[in-house]
Design a protein around this motif. Structure first.
Motif, mmCIF file in Angstrom:
data_model
loop_
_atom_site.group_PDB
_atom_site.id
_atom_site.type_symbol
_atom_site.label_atom_id
_atom_site.label_comp_id
_atom_site.label_asym_id
_atom_site.label_seq_id
_atom_site.Cartn_x
_atom_site.Cartn_y
_atom_site.Cartn_z
ATOM 1 N N ALA B 19 0.829 -1.205 0.000
ATOM 2 C CA ALA B 19 0.000 0.000 0.000
ATOM 3 C C ALA B 19 0.860 1.250 0.000
ATOM 4 O O ALA B 19 0.499 2.272 -0.574
ATOM 5 C CB ALA B 19 -0.937 -0.009 1.202
ATOM 6 N N SER B 20 2.045 1.153 0.624
ATOM 7 C CA SER B 20 2.911 2.327 0.705
ATOM 8 C C SER B 20 3.449 2.737 -0.660
ATOM 9 O O SER B 20 3.836 3.871 -0.868
ATOM 10 C CB SER B 20 4.098 2.050 1.636
ATOM 11 O OG SER B 20 3.615 1.807 2.925
ATOM 12 N N ASP B 21 3.491 1.778 -1.571
ATOM 13 C CA ASP B 21 3.967 2.100 -2.913
ATOM 14 C C ASP B 21 3.106 3.153 -3.597
ATOM 15 O O ASP B 21 3.547 3.836 -4.502
ATOM 16 C CB ASP B 21 3.943 0.831 -3.794
ATOM 17 C CG ASP B 21 5.270 0.099 -3.725
ATOM 18 O OD1 ASP B 21 6.187 0.626 -3.085
ATOM 19 O OD2 ASP B 21 5.359 -0.993 -4.323
ATOM 20 N N PHE B 22 1.854 3.210 -3.175
ATOM 21 C CA PHE B 22 0.930 4.139 -3.830
ATOM 22 C C PHE B 22 0.829 5.430 -3.025
ATOM 23 O O PHE B 22 0.670 5.390 -1.820
ATOM 24 C CB PHE B 22 -0.474 3.512 -3.915
ATOM 25 C CG PHE B 22 -0.507 2.224 -4.691
ATOM 26 C CD1 PHE B 22 -0.779 2.232 -6.055
ATOM 27 C CD2 PHE B 22 -0.272 1.011 -4.069
ATOM 28 C CE1 PHE B 22 -0.826 1.043 -6.763
ATOM 29 C CE2 PHE B 22 -0.310 -0.178 -4.776
ATOM 30 C CZ PHE B 22 -0.590 -0.173 -6.128
ATOM 31 N N GLU B 23 0.928 6.558 -3.680
ATOM 32 C CA GLU B 23 0.868 7.830 -2.972
ATOM 33 C C GLU B 23 -0.174 8.768 -3.534
ATOM 34 O O GLU B 23 -0.784 9.538 -2.841
ATOM 35 C CB GLU B 23 2.235 8.519 -3.076
ATOM 36 C CG GLU B 23 3.329 7.784 -2.342
ATOM 37 C CD GLU B 23 4.491 8.690 -2.062
ATOM 38 O OE1 GLU B 23 4.975 9.301 -3.026
ATOM 39 O OE2 GLU B 23 4.870 8.809 -0.890
ATOM 40 N N ASP B 24 -0.331 8.683 -4.854
ATOM 41 C CA ASP B 24 -1.137 9.658 -5.570
ATOM 42 C C ASP B 24 -2.594 9.198 -5.562
ATOM 43 O O ASP B 24 -2.878 8.068 -5.943
ATOM 44 C CB ASP B 24 -0.599 9.720 -7.010
ATOM 45 C CG ASP B 24 -1.191 10.862 -7.796
ATOM 46 O OD1 ASP B 24 -2.249 11.369 -7.393
ATOM 47 O OD2 ASP B 24 -0.596 11.217 -8.825
ATOM 48 N N PRO B 25 -3.514 10.045 -5.132
ATOM 49 C CA PRO B 25 -4.923 9.618 -5.170
ATOM 50 C C PRO B 25 -5.358 9.239 -6.575
ATOM 51 O O PRO B 25 -6.289 8.458 -6.761
ATOM 52 C CB PRO B 25 -5.692 10.839 -4.660
ATOM 53 C CG PRO B 25 -4.745 11.985 -4.739
ATOM 54 C CD PRO B 25 -3.378 11.418 -4.643
ATOM 55 N N LEU B 26 -4.657 9.778 -7.578
ATOM 56 C CA LEU B 26 -5.017 9.435 -8.949
ATOM 57 C C LEU B 26 -4.758 7.962 -9.236
ATOM 58 O O LEU B 26 -5.405 7.354 -10.076
ATOM 59 C CB LEU B 26 -4.234 10.304 -9.934
ATOM 60 C CG LEU B 26 -4.642 11.786 -9.904
ATOM 61 C CD1 LEU B 26 -3.745 12.600 -10.812
ATOM 62 C CD2 LEU B 26 -6.095 11.948 -10.297
ATOM 63 N N GLU B 27 -3.820 7.397 -8.484
ATOM 64 C CA GLU B 27 -3.563 5.965 -8.673
ATOM 65 C C GLU B 27 -4.752 5.139 -8.208
ATOM 66 O O GLU B 27 -5.002 4.052 -8.713
ATOM 67 C CB GLU B 27 -2.295 5.543 -7.931
ATOM 68 C CG GLU B 27 -1.046 6.158 -8.542
ATOM 69 C CD GLU B 27 0.195 5.735 -7.777
ATOM 70 O OE1 GLU B 27 0.543 4.560 -7.852
ATOM 71 O OE2 GLU B 27 0.794 6.582 -7.103
ATOM 72 N N GLY B 156 -11.126 9.269 3.885
ATOM 73 C CA GLY B 156 -9.867 9.639 4.527
ATOM 74 C C GLY B 156 -8.658 9.023 3.866
ATOM 75 O O GLY B 156 -7.746 8.520 4.517
ATOM 76 N N PHE B 157 -8.618 9.045 2.547
ATOM 77 C CA PHE B 157 -7.468 8.492 1.848
ATOM 78 C C PHE B 157 -6.225 9.310 2.160
ATOM 79 O O PHE B 157 -6.235 10.535 2.133
ATOM 80 C CB PHE B 157 -7.714 8.454 0.336
ATOM 81 C CG PHE B 157 -6.561 7.848 -0.428
ATOM 82 C CD1 PHE B 157 -6.357 6.479 -0.418
ATOM 83 C CD2 PHE B 157 -5.677 8.648 -1.132
ATOM 84 C CE1 PHE B 157 -5.291 5.920 -1.096
ATOM 85 C CE2 PHE B 157 -4.611 8.088 -1.804
ATOM 86 C CZ PHE B 157 -4.407 6.722 -1.806
ATOM 87 N N LYS B 158 -5.111 8.614 2.483
ATOM 88 C CA LYS B 158 -3.872 9.301 2.886
ATOM 89 C C LYS B 158 -2.999 9.528 1.660
ATOM 90 O O LYS B 158 -2.259 8.635 1.226
ATOM 91 C CB LYS B 158 -3.071 8.453 3.897
ATOM 92 C CG LYS B 158 -3.903 7.875 5.030
ATOM 93 C CD LYS B 158 -4.320 8.969 5.991
ATOM 94 C CE LYS B 158 -5.161 8.383 7.135
ATOM 95 N NZ LYS B 158 -5.963 9.402 7.809
ATOM 96 N N SER B 159 -3.105 10.713 1.130
ATOM 97 C CA SER B 159 -2.270 11.012 -0.026
ATOM 98 C C SER B 159 -0.858 11.268 0.455
ATOM 99 O O SER B 159 -0.645 11.759 1.550
ATOM 100 C CB SER B 159 -2.758 12.276 -0.726
ATOM 101 O OG SER B 159 -4.133 12.158 -0.972
ATOM 102 N N GLY B 160 0.076 10.944 -0.384
ATOM 103 C CA GLY B 160 1.460 11.261 -0.052
ATOM 104 C C GLY B 160 1.669 12.765 -0.131
ATOM 105 O O GLY B 160 0.829 13.509 -0.650
#
Lengths: 413, 516
Positions: B19-27, B156-160
């Motif tokens: 999950a940490s690999d993903f940062e961008d909400p667009l992903e 509450g998505f955690k964007s990078g």
């Protein structure tokens, strides 16, 4: 102006199929038919080619043993690879021979000699490229002044089927005046050549020299000035483009020269004449065939072998010592005795390298057969596919393959 | 004695890692679109809002919905039901949806074949970070058959850092979707399994209130072809040619084969500008390798270095490339098949680059450049004409014009006649002049000082011919310090230089200006 179909003799050229500028056809010379595009291996009949040189002659002798299918090369039939051969009157200049030997050599037509079992087309060039400097054929105790008459005499005595006029090849550095001067000298020879030869007996090719359309056009104009429009158009069975050897490593320039030559010939109404490319062979063959060349001559099969190179394809060679002969199913590589020769188990170096030469020639002849087959497929797809599988897979050739596909075969897209 | 041990996987850490690999909400959107497409959806609506606790993302599609097994693989790691890599399904690794774990809550509401499942997972990200495996609760109820589809809400998505939804705009999202997701898919050029899917994006007004819902399709489409050059100063800039879809087959020495499905275009700047953008042209054009018909990474090295990659836009899809979990990178670059793919692409691109149309396009560019240069030359000619009109008499501005000036003074009958017999600007003694029947080795310069500025020797020079003397102080300095180790004196009135370096040498100075 239009090329008039010949009314006489068994000589002629008939186009079978065309793919873009490329074409296949049949060249009829006397009783012999030659499929085109085709390759005339250069054979030196002098070396090891007289009864008194039975034990000499080196690699040339071995080649003639292959041509004959002699027992010494295990009796295989290689005659299909010698359907046409070229020999040069100039090959004599390589040997300081005596007058006696010279006269003995030209005494009997090659095909009538007991020593050779050869019945293909014999193309004898004029040696213009070799006599350029001194204009004499030097023997150890004699000299023959080389002029058109002398050359025709030799060509006739050797029993040539296909002959060229004596020419004055150009060089890349020649300026305009020099080229025109040479064209005029060639034109004088052509004039004499037409008088001294008989089309019923020999197929006559006109030599052309030039690296692009304008040069070739100038050349033809000079020829026409001397021998007249009428004869330019009626008297020749084919055209041979010369002076390309200095460009042999520049495929781009070769393609330009040949495709421009084809264009000049079309514009002069010579489109039905076969076009021979003098002195250029190997990997250039498919490229030049694609832009309209019909026949080639080659000594590269010999030179490669002499330099220890074994052809794995038209474009690739391997050092002889590294070769796995089982990868090739040609008649030479399928013959244990000959394979042993090539591996070095031969009494004479000539036999080792002679067998390699024969193999190399077979590779070249087989490749040109594939080119013919590709042209014969309907449309241009066959030839495009041929390039796709061959030259265009080689980085150094790729751009040239793409060029002929785009220029002559309608392109990829 | 021997024992058999099975390596253990720390499952919580695995989840965290992926999950940490993903940062961008667009992903998140990219993964959702792929899931919806795989579920056969023809419509998908995505809503993104910026909330104080993080972003809220809602994805709703009319696909076939999920059953228990599907739901399990939605939440499980490495347990995709889309197991067959050869099928046209985009996800099969079971990694993509794990991006949803980076949130406060995941709520899935899905209906399939008359059954509705509602799955809720609370505080997944906090639990994972506390090394607790988050659980989800599923409730089942019956619904009317035929009403299939899935509704996913991520709260509450955690964007990078730097990927906050507040930085989103419709414009940005459109270009992202067209560039990096199946909204820019090339599948429609190749596969019969392709189906159209409309994508609706709604951003909360707090993110972007400049327009209403954005509607996209799931096709990469090229700008219209324009084979012929246009008008104006940049006639090539709207030129564009499409290269139709082609399948290329590659084979490695080991006999592994792969199929490349390539489609693309070549175009000038204006044509390229009609495509969605994703950064600078230099960052987006060239040759893209794609998987599942979605662009992954560029391989511009397959275009030979003598061609600028910028003109090319090709997408080469190959199912045999392997991707990192976040789909940003190709993993199997050291494999033989990857090398073979590159070689085949390089060969194919060499054919494109040899296309006469492309040559013509480059030629149009070159011609336009030359014509622009000719125009600037023209204006420079006009400037120079004006200078000639404005000046009162001939004034040279370079060495060659001094030569012309000298000749002109001869024509005007000025004595002594000094005729330039030979002039070679590239050598030190650049001229041979004839005066009273004798030849003199000369140095011709705009100014006398130029001879010394060029550090030329004096020994071999009989005359220095110049328009003017130049800066007198420079000459004085030369007298003070000497030149090339010798003493030098200028007698301008007598038109003479006395130079002594070992032996004495007089040099005649000719001022062309004084001959006018």
């Amino acid at each position: 102006m239009g090329f008039q179909q010949k009314q006489h003799g068994n000589n002629g050229f008939e186009i079978a199929n065309q793919a873009g500028a490329a074409r296949t056809g049949t060249l009829q010379v006397g009783d012999t038919e030659l499929e085109t595009p085709n390759l005339f291996p250069v054979v030196n009949f002098y070396a090891g080619g007289t009864s008194s040189s039975l034990y000499g002659g080196g690699i040339h002798r071995t080649m003639k043993e292959f041509m004959n299918g002699d027992e010494v090369i295990n009796g295989g039939d290689y005659s299909e690879y010698f359907d046409g051969v070229m020999t040069s009157v100039a090959s004599l200049t390589d040997y300081g021979i005596t007058k006696e030997r010279y006269e003995e050599y030209i005494d009997t037509p090659i095909k009538e000699r007991d020593l050779f079992d050869f019945d293909g087309v014999l193309f004898v060039d004029s040696g213009g490229f070799k006599f350029l400097g001194d204009k004499t054929l030097d023997g150890s105790d004699f000299e023959v002044d080389v002029d058109q008459r002398a050359i025709i005499d030799i060509q006739r005595k050797l029993g040539a089927d296909l002959v060229l006029n004596l020419d004055r090849p150009i060089e890349p550095d020649d300026d305009y005046e020099t080229r025109v001067q040479k064209a005029r000298m060639t034109a004088q020879n052509v004039d004499q050549f037409l008088e001294l030869t008989n089309r019923q007996k020999q197929t006559r090719y006109l030599t052309l020299h030039g690296y692009n359309y304008s040069m070739l056009n100038t050349f033809l104009t000079e020829i026409e000035k001397v021998i007249g429009k009428d004869r330019v158009h009626r008297e020749f069975d084919g055209v041979a483009l010369g002076s390309l050897v200095p460009l042999k490593d520049n495929k781009g320039k070769l393609i330009t020269a040949v495709s421009d030559c084809r264009e000049v010939l079309n514009d002069w109404g010579f489109d039905d004449l076969p076009l021979h490319i003098l002195g250029i062979s190997s990997s250039a063959i498919p490229l030049l065939a694609a832009v309209g060349a019909d026949t080639f001559d080659s000594s590269s099969y010999l030179h490669a072998a002499i330099n220890g190179k074994y052809h794995t394809s038209l474009y690739n060679t391997e050092p002889l010592d590294d070769v796995d002969f089982s990868n090739c199913d040609c008649p030479v590589c399928s013959d244990d005795k000959l394979v042993n020769w090539m591996k070095g188990d031969a009494e004479y170096q000539k036999d080792k390298l002679g067998a390699v030469s024969m193999h190399n020639l077979i590779i070249q002849k087989e490749e040109i057969r594939r080119v013919r087959e590709a042209i014969n497929k309907s449309g241009t797809d066959g030839l495009i596919e041929y390039f796709e599988q061959s030259l265009s897979r080689h980085k150094s050739m790729q751009q040239h393959a793409h060029r002929v596909v785009n220029d002559s075969l309608g392109g990829y897209f | 004695m021997s024992t058999t041990k099975t390596p253990q996987v720390n499952e919580v850490n695995e989840f965290l890692e992926i999950a940490s690999d993903f940062e961008d909400p667009l992903e998140v959107i990219r993964e959702s679109l792929s899931n919806s497409y795989d579920a056969g959806a023809t419509e998908v609506e995505i809503t993104i809002r910026d909330r104080p606790i993080g972003s809220e993302i809602v994805i709703e599609d009319n696909g076939e919905g999920m059953d228990y097994a599907d739901l399990e693989s939605f939440f499980d790691l490495g347990n995709s039901t889309k197991r067959d890599p050869s099928s046209d399904a985009i996800g099969y690794k079971g990694h993509g949806t794990k991006i949803f774990y980076k949130s406060e809550e995941v709520l899935v509401n899905t209906s399939k074949e008359g059954t509705n499942l509602r799955a809720q997972m609370e505080q997944p990200w906090e639990k994972l970070n506390n090394r607790v495996m988050p659980e989800y609760e599923v409730r089942e109820r019956s619904v009317k058959e035929g009403n299939s589809g899935t509704h996913i809400r991520i709260t509450g998505f955690k964007s990078g850092r730097g990927f906050s939804p507040s930085s989103l705009t419709y414009n940005k999202i459109e270009h992202y979707l067209k560039w990096k997701t199946l909204a820019g898919s090339t599948a429609h050029y190749f596969t019969d399994d392709y189906h159209e899917m409309d994508v609706y994006i709604t951003l909360g007004d707090e993110i972007d209130d400049t327009q209403g819902t954005l509607k996209l399709n799931n096709k990469l489409e090229f700008p219209d072809e324009q084979i012929e050059p246009g008008e104006g100063n940049f006639p090539e800039s709207r030129m564009c040619k499409h290269y139709p879809p082609r399948e290329l087959t590659v084979e490695t020495d080991d006999g592994d084969t792969a199929t490349i499905e390539i489609v693309g275009m070549i175009g000038g700047k204006d044509a390229r500008n009609e495509l969605p953008t994703y950064g600078k042209h230099s960052a987006q054009f060239g040759i893209w390798l794609a998987k599942d018909y979605i662009k992954v990474e560029r391989v511009n090295e397959v275009i030979s270095h003598d061609n600028e990659f910028l003109h090319f836009f090709f997408v080469a899809n190959c199912q045999d490339i392997e991707l990192s979990a976040n789909r940003e990178k190709i993993r199997n670059k050291s494999s033989a098949i990857y090398q073979a793919i590159k070689e085949e692409l390089s060969h194919y691109l060499s054919k494109i680059a040899s296309d006469p149309w492309f040559k013509d396009y480059l030629n149009q560019r070159r011609k336009a450049k030359l014509s622009r240069r000719a125009k600037s030359q023209q204006s420079s000619v006009e400037d120079r004409e004006k200078q000639i009109h404005d000046r009162e008499r001939f004034v040279p501005s370079n060495d060659a014009e001094v030569v012309l000036g000298l000749e002109r003074s001869n024509r005007n009958g000025v004595l002594p006649e000094i005729v330039v017999e030979d002039y070679d600007p590239d050598v030190e003694v650049n001229a041979l002049v004839r005066q009273d029947g004798s030849l003199y080795a000369s140095s011709i310069h705009h100014k006398l000082t130029d001879h010394f500025g060029a550090d030329k020797p004096l020994e071999a020079v009989d005359k220095i011919i110049c328009w003017s003397y130049g800066d007198p102080d420079e000459l004085s300095e030369l007298e003070r310090h000497g030149y090339h180790g010798g003493d030098i004196a200028f007698d301008l009135n007598a038109g003479r230089i006395e130079y002594q370096n070992g032996r004495k040498h007089n040099i005649h100075i000719v001022s062309v200006e004084q001959r006018f």
